[in-house]
Design a protein around this motif. Sequence first.
Motif, short mmCIF file in Angstrom:
data_model
loop_
_atom_site.label_atom_id
_atom_site.label_comp_id
_atom_site.label_asym_id
_atom_site.label_seq_id
_atom_site.Cartn_x
_atom_site.Cartn_y
_atom_site.Cartn_z
N GLY A 164 0.82 -1.22 0.00
CA GLY A 164 0.00 0.00 0.00
C GLY A 164 0.84 1.26 0.00
N PHE A 166 1.23 4.05 1.80
CA PHE A 166 1.99 4.54 2.97
C PHE A 166 3.15 3.62 3.30
CE2 PHE A 166 -2.23 6.52 3.79
CZ PHE A 166 -1.82 7.84 3.78
N ARG A 167 2.96 2.30 3.19
CA ARG A 167 4.02 1.36 3.54
C ARG A 167 5.09 1.27 2.46
NH1 ARG A 167 -0.76 -1.80 4.46
NH2 ARG A 167 -1.41 -1.81 6.66
N ASP A 205 -5.94 0.06 -2.49
CA ASP A 205 -4.87 1.03 -2.34
C ASP A 205 -5.32 2.38 -2.88
OD1 ASP A 205 -2.38 2.02 -1.71
OD2 ASP A 205 -1.31 0.99 -3.31
N ALA A 209 -2.06 10.56 -1.60
CA ALA A 209 -2.35 10.51 -0.16
C ALA A 209 -1.70 11.68 0.57
CB ALA A 209 -1.85 9.19 0.43
N ASP A 314 1.93 2.05 9.00
CA ASP A 314 0.80 1.20 9.37
C ASP A 314 -0.30 2.03 10.04
OD1 ASP A 314 0.40 -1.68 9.02
OD2 ASP A 314 0.06 -1.73 11.20
N CYS A 316 -0.83 5.21 9.57
CA CYS A 316 -1.44 6.05 8.54
C CYS A 316 -2.46 5.28 7.73
CB CYS A 316 -0.36 6.62 7.61
SG CYS A 316 0.60 7.96 8.32
N GLU A 317 -2.15 4.02 7.40
CA GLU A 317 -3.10 3.20 6.65
C GLU A 317 -4.36 2.94 7.47
OE1 GLU A 317 -4.91 1.02 3.64
OE2 GLU A 317 -3.33 2.54 3.65
N ARG A 320 -6.35 6.16 7.50
CA ARG A 320 -7.05 6.37 6.21
C ARG A 320 -8.30 5.51 6.12
NH1 ARG A 320 -7.77 4.16 1.24
NH2 ARG A 320 -6.56 2.27 1.69
N ARG A 321 -8.16 4.25 6.49
CA ARG A 321 -9.29 3.33 6.35
C ARG A 321 -10.42 3.64 7.32
NH1 ARG A 321 -8.56 -1.14 3.23
NH2 ARG A 321 -6.45 -1.57 2.46
#
Length: 328
Positions: A164, A166-167, A205, A209, A314, A316-317, A320-321
């Motif tokens: 993804g 951010f990672r 994804d 961002a 992680d 940040c993901e 976001r979700r």
Amino acid sequence: MRIGLVGVGRIGAFHAATLKALPAVDQVVVADADPDRAQVVAKELGVGYAPDVPALLGSGVDGFVIAAATGAHAALIEDGLRAGVPTFCEKPVALDLAETERVLALVETSPVPVHIGFQRRFDAGYQAARAAVESGELGFVHHIRANTNDAFPPHREYIPQSGGFFRDCTVHDFDILRYVTGREVVSVYATGANRGETFFGEYGDVDSAAALLTLDDGTFVAVSGTRYNGAGHDVRMELHGSLGSIAVGLDSHTALRSAEPGVTFPEGPAHMTFMDRFQPAYVAELTAFTEVVAGAREVPCTVRDAFAAFRIADACELSRRENRVVTL
């Protein structure tokens, strides 16, 4: 010294060529999950070839460079540890936080050095920014802006194994933020969107961002990125302090143009790939690894550093979700 390298895709072949040119390296030997591809690259570069990783590690190499697909990193690091060979691995250590933490525990109980590839730490601009923060010449830093804008997106096949946005992408910003400031991130709020090819969304994804991070001293950090920056590959960091402000990556090759009449800076041409932008940093990074192999230097970017950057990515993901602030 002899350096073995596994993974001869774009970055792996680039690393092999860089290693071959280093004065400390007598021979480079390459392997790949596709032996035919490894043979072709070995012939093109004039380096050695091994049919697989066991043969590579058993051939008497002094150092082991991992540039294979991300999903293979953790197992290959373990191979390097078992063989007792100093290891360099491209980021990330693994595709998820739990696996990264497991590898961290293994590495920290082993005498074998493992160097993770965050090349921005070896870029002259970021090193100058770190020195400016440490010296106090900026005063107290109150805002930082960082961006990673790719000129064009990766292939569809890359996205499912990337981890993804951010990672995979802004994790570099998270690592260099820690390196430059010496501070830790305490909270994040992130968002993202799929603005281009639909395959990003198909894999859950995003291709663009942004994240607002707060550091443990109260500094605010705005991080942004995209897979679609038609002007070129644009990686920068601005640090704004009570006594001064500086920018990393602001030079004649910056993929940005002024809207002000009569202003011609930057003159260009813009960098189009990360390999163009960071070519000197990659040379310095792999030179540092040869010094680690020789026992002349401590590991400059550890698995613990990689874990810290991945932990921010992680968070940040998750932010976001779930559309919420996440505290680290």
